[in-house]
Design a protein around this motif. Sequence first.
Motif, PDB file in Angstrom:
ATOM      1  N   SER A   1      -7.898  -4.749  -3.131  1.00 39.66           N
ATOM      2  CA  SER A   1      -7.575  -3.365  -3.503  1.00 39.66           C
ATOM      3  C   SER A   1      -7.209  -2.542  -2.274  1.00 39.66           C
ATOM      4  N   ARG A   2      -7.898  -2.758  -1.167  1.00 36.62           N
ATOM      5  CA  ARG A   2      -7.575  -2.058   0.093  1.00 36.62           C
ATOM      6  C   ARG A   2      -6.144  -2.360   0.524  1.00 36.62           C
ATOM      7  N   SER A   3      -5.761  -3.620   0.414  1.00 37.42           N
ATOM      8  CA  SER A   3      -4.414  -3.998   0.858  1.00 37.42           C
ATOM      9  C   SER A   3      -3.343  -3.360  -0.026  1.00 37.42           C
ATOM     10  N   LEU A   4      -3.644  -3.182  -1.301  1.00 43.31           N
ATOM     11  CA  LEU A   4      -2.685  -2.572  -2.218  1.00 43.31           C
ATOM     12  C   LEU A   4      -2.535  -1.073  -1.985  1.00 43.31           C
ATOM     13  N   VAL A   5      -3.641  -0.404  -1.692  1.00 42.54           N
ATOM     14  CA  VAL A   5      -3.638   1.065  -1.594  1.00 42.54           C
ATOM     15  C   VAL A   5      -2.885   1.544  -0.371  1.00 42.54           C
ATOM     16  N   GLY A   6      -3.147   0.925   0.775  1.00 42.80           N
ATOM     17  CA  GLY A   6      -2.439   1.324   1.987  1.00 42.80           C
ATOM     18  C   GLY A   6      -2.873   2.692   2.499  1.00 42.80           C
ATOM     19  N   PRO A   7      -2.038   3.309   3.371  1.00 46.49           N
ATOM     20  CA  PRO A   7      -2.404   4.584   4.009  1.00 46.49           C
ATOM     21  C   PRO A   7      -2.100   5.782   3.112  1.00 46.49           C
ATOM     22  N   THR A   8      -3.048   6.159   2.268  1.00 46.77           N
ATOM     23  CA  THR A   8      -2.884   7.323   1.397  1.00 46.77           C
ATOM     24  C   THR A   8      -4.068   8.256   1.579  1.00 46.77           C
ATOM     25  N   PRO A   9      -3.899   9.559   1.286  1.00 46.75           N
ATOM     26  CA  PRO A   9      -5.020  10.495   1.399  1.00 46.75           C
ATOM     27  C   PRO A   9      -6.172  10.079   0.491  1.00 46.75           C
ATOM     28  N   GLY A  10      -7.350  10.060   1.054  1.00 42.92           N
ATOM     29  CA  GLY A  10      -8.503   9.647   0.265  1.00 42.92           C
ATOM     30  C   GLY A  10      -8.369   8.229  -0.238  1.00 42.92           C
ATOM     31  N   GLY A  11      -7.834   7.362   0.603  1.00 45.59           N
ATOM     32  CA  GLY A  11      -7.541   6.001   0.171  1.00 45.59           C
ATOM     33  C   GLY A  11      -8.745   5.228  -0.310  1.00 45.59           C
ATOM     34  N   LEU A  12      -9.911   5.478   0.289  1.00 40.42           N
ATOM     35  CA  LEU A  12     -11.107   4.745  -0.129  1.00 40.42           C
ATOM     36  C   LEU A  12     -11.495   5.080  -1.562  1.00 40.42           C
ATOM     37  N   ALA A  13     -11.266   6.323  -1.971  1.00 40.08           N
ATOM     38  CA  ALA A  13     -11.515   6.698  -3.364  1.00 40.08           C
ATOM     39  C   ALA A  13     -10.586   5.921  -4.282  1.00 40.08           C
ATOM     40  N   THR A  14      -9.319   5.795  -3.879  1.00 41.75           N
ATOM     41  CA  THR A  14      -8.355   5.025  -4.660  1.00 41.75           C
ATOM     42  C   THR A  14      -8.740   3.544  -4.698  1.00 41.75           C
ATOM     43  N   VAL A  15      -9.196   3.027  -3.564  1.00 39.74           N
ATOM     44  CA  VAL A  15      -9.656   1.632  -3.518  1.00 39.74           C
ATOM     45  C   VAL A  15     -10.786   1.419  -4.526  1.00 39.74           C
ATOM     46  N   THR A  16     -11.711   2.364  -4.587  1.00 36.33           N
ATOM     47  CA  THR A  16     -12.829   2.268  -5.531  1.00 36.33           C
ATOM     48  C   THR A  16     -12.326   2.194  -6.962  1.00 36.33           C
ATOM     49  N   ILE A  17     -11.358   3.050  -7.308  1.00 36.26           N
ATOM     50  CA  ILE A  17     -10.821   3.076  -8.674  1.00 36.26           C
ATOM     51  C   ILE A  17     -10.078   1.783  -8.989  1.00 36.26           C
ATOM     52  N   VAL A  18      -9.250   1.328  -8.043  1.00 30.62           N
ATOM     53  CA  VAL A  18      -8.494   0.083  -8.255  1.00 30.62           C
ATOM     54  C   VAL A  18      -9.459  -1.105  -8.401  1.00 30.62           C
ATOM     55  N   ALA A  19     -10.469  -1.149  -7.552  1.00 31.23           N
ATOM     56  CA  ALA A  19     -11.439  -2.250  -7.613  1.00 31.23           C
ATOM     57  C   ALA A  19     -12.210  -2.223  -8.931  1.00 31.23           C
ATOM     58  N   CYS A  20     -12.593  -1.022  -9.387  1.00 33.02           N
ATOM     59  CA  CYS A  20     -13.284  -0.896 -10.677  1.00 33.02           C
ATOM     60  C   CYS A  20     -12.385  -1.358 -11.824  1.00 33.02           C
ATOM     61  N   THR A  21     -11.100  -1.064 -11.711  1.00 35.08           N
ATOM     62  CA  THR A  21     -10.143  -1.484 -12.751  1.00 35.08           C
ATOM     63  C   THR A  21     -10.053  -3.008 -12.806  1.00 35.08           C
ATOM     64  N   PHE A  22      -9.985  -3.646 -11.642  1.00 34.44           N
ATOM     65  CA  PHE A  22      -9.956  -5.110 -11.605  1.00 34.44           C
ATOM     66  C   PHE A  22     -11.266  -5.683 -12.157  1.00 34.44           C
ATOM     67  N   PHE A  23     -12.384  -5.133 -11.702  1.00 33.14           N
ATOM     68  CA  PHE A  23     -13.685  -5.664 -12.118  1.00 33.14           C
ATOM     69  C   PHE A  23     -13.932  -5.415 -13.601  1.00 33.14           C
ATOM     70  N   ALA A  24     -13.319  -4.329 -14.142  1.00 33.19           N
ATOM     71  CA  ALA A  24     -13.458  -4.026 -15.564  1.00 33.19           C
ATOM     72  C   ALA A  24     -12.911  -5.154 -16.425  1.00 33.19           C
ATOM     73  N   ALA A  25     -11.894  -5.842 -15.912  1.00 36.39           N
ATOM     74  CA  ALA A  25     -11.295  -6.949 -16.659  1.00 36.39           C
ATOM     75  C   ALA A  25     -12.148  -8.208 -16.598  1.00 36.39           C
ATOM     76  N   ILE A  26     -13.322  -8.087 -15.980  1.00 38.89           N
ATOM     77  CA  ILE A  26     -14.241  -9.223 -15.877  1.00 38.89           C
ATOM     78  C   ILE A  26     -15.568  -8.915 -16.559  1.00 38.89           C
ATOM     79  N   SER A  27     -16.104  -7.696 -16.336  1.00 40.25           N
ATOM     80  CA  SER A  27     -17.493  -7.421 -16.700  1.00 40.25           C
ATOM     81  C   SER A  27     -17.694  -6.975 -18.138  1.00 40.25           C
ATOM     82  N   GLY A  28     -16.855  -6.040 -18.644  1.00 41.76           N
ATOM     83  CA  GLY A  28     -17.039  -5.504 -19.989  1.00 41.76           C
ATOM     84  C   GLY A  28     -18.117  -4.449 -20.092  1.00 41.76           C
ATOM     85  N   SER A  29     -18.673  -4.021 -18.959  1.00 43.87           N
ATOM     86  CA  SER A  29     -19.771  -3.052 -18.954  1.00 43.87           C
ATOM     87  C   SER A  29     -19.509  -1.955 -17.940  1.00 43.87           C
TER      88      SER A  29
END
Length: 430
Positions: A82-110
């Motif tokens: 997710s970090r590699s996808l987000v790149g240099p954007t304002p508040g990038g770590l927040a975006t990384v968190t959202i992208v990572a949660c989206t990926f993990f959502a497709a695994i966990s169901g919770s």
Amino acid sequence: MSAPIILTLAFFVFLMLGVPVAVSIGLAAIAGMVVANIPLSFVVQAAYSAVNDFLIIAVPMFVLAGVLMEKGGLTSRLIAFSRSLVGPTPGGLATVTIVACTFFAAISGSGPATAAAIGSIMIPTMIKEGYHKSFAAAITSNAGGIGVVIPPSIPMIIYGITAEVSITGLFVAGVIPGLLLAFALTATSRLISKRRGYAVANPDGRSLKAIGAAAWEARWAILAPIIILGGIYTGLFTVTEASVVSVLYALFVGIFIYRSVTVDNFIDSMSYAVRLTGVVLFVLVSGRLLGRILTIFQVPQNFSNLMINTFDNPVVLILLIIVLLIFVGMWMETLTQLIILTPLLLPVAVSAGIDPIQFGIMFVIACEIGYSTPPLGVNLFVASEISNASVEEVSKAAIPLILAEIGVLLLVTFVPQLSLFLPRLLGFIY
């Protein structure tokens, strides 16, 4: 007094006495049965019919798969990708968190599992990089809720069983709304981050080489949703079979590829899945019993007729349903509200022109919002515990994010194609 009135009064009395909600539901239903002279053997029949469903096996299996994938090292690799996808954007770590949660959502169901898995890594990282701890927790809390909208989803399974609609159709319908939620949270967090001057996630920039390297490192994690959801959508296996496949896949990767799953954390994962499944089954039994009693006294039909006759404007009716779902979501646990409110509100929604699958997605999004709203937002407490910020601080920081999610809920409600296009395309709606 009539049995429905006694049942309602008993339910609220038990709640005020501090009795757990699921237990209160069951005891209130029994009180209504006693007044109506319904044999108590009816309790056993309702309990058996509630759990005698092949689809229920999917609940503990998806929970176990999500926990095993976290312990197996897939979470950290998803975050790096997710970090590699987000790149240099304002508040990038927040975006990384959202992208990572989206990926993990497709695994966990919770929702709570997603918030805990990603938050345990990303919240301390965001705080270290200068993010306010309440904002870091709020991002994780709201993004974690995407875990119940993007398939597989445990609340969708419960809704599908209760409403008797296709769970695979619900899974397909949740893809676009789930991505819309991720986009809305990303846009909102970037605006806030830019205004506050939060750091970028990847100051070295974004490159295809870096993305490719991170994708290769995370390939086993990325393959998980492709195998699970691809198998479901192509008809290779059912939702229940897919849940078992996901556990076997998590074990294979955790033991033989990353070698991170040990006997101890496997036992911990099994214990967590069993505890959560016990709660789900108890709620299902209590909810089925209550639903049967209410049906005997025609409460759903009467409630539906009352709503329809009182509000003849479909738009007003739909807005009232949305307000009710969001309000109840603030006070009631997700599975409980799905089981109680689905029989009451689904007929009203259908009368207003809402497809049962579309209503299921609306309901699940409202549940997702409830994860981050006080006083009983589960994700709030998870993120608060990780960040050491108070629930009040996290709740305040989450307000703009919740408003963005409500906007998506309204969009999904009044633009049916957002949730119905894919199910129609794949033949789940005719």
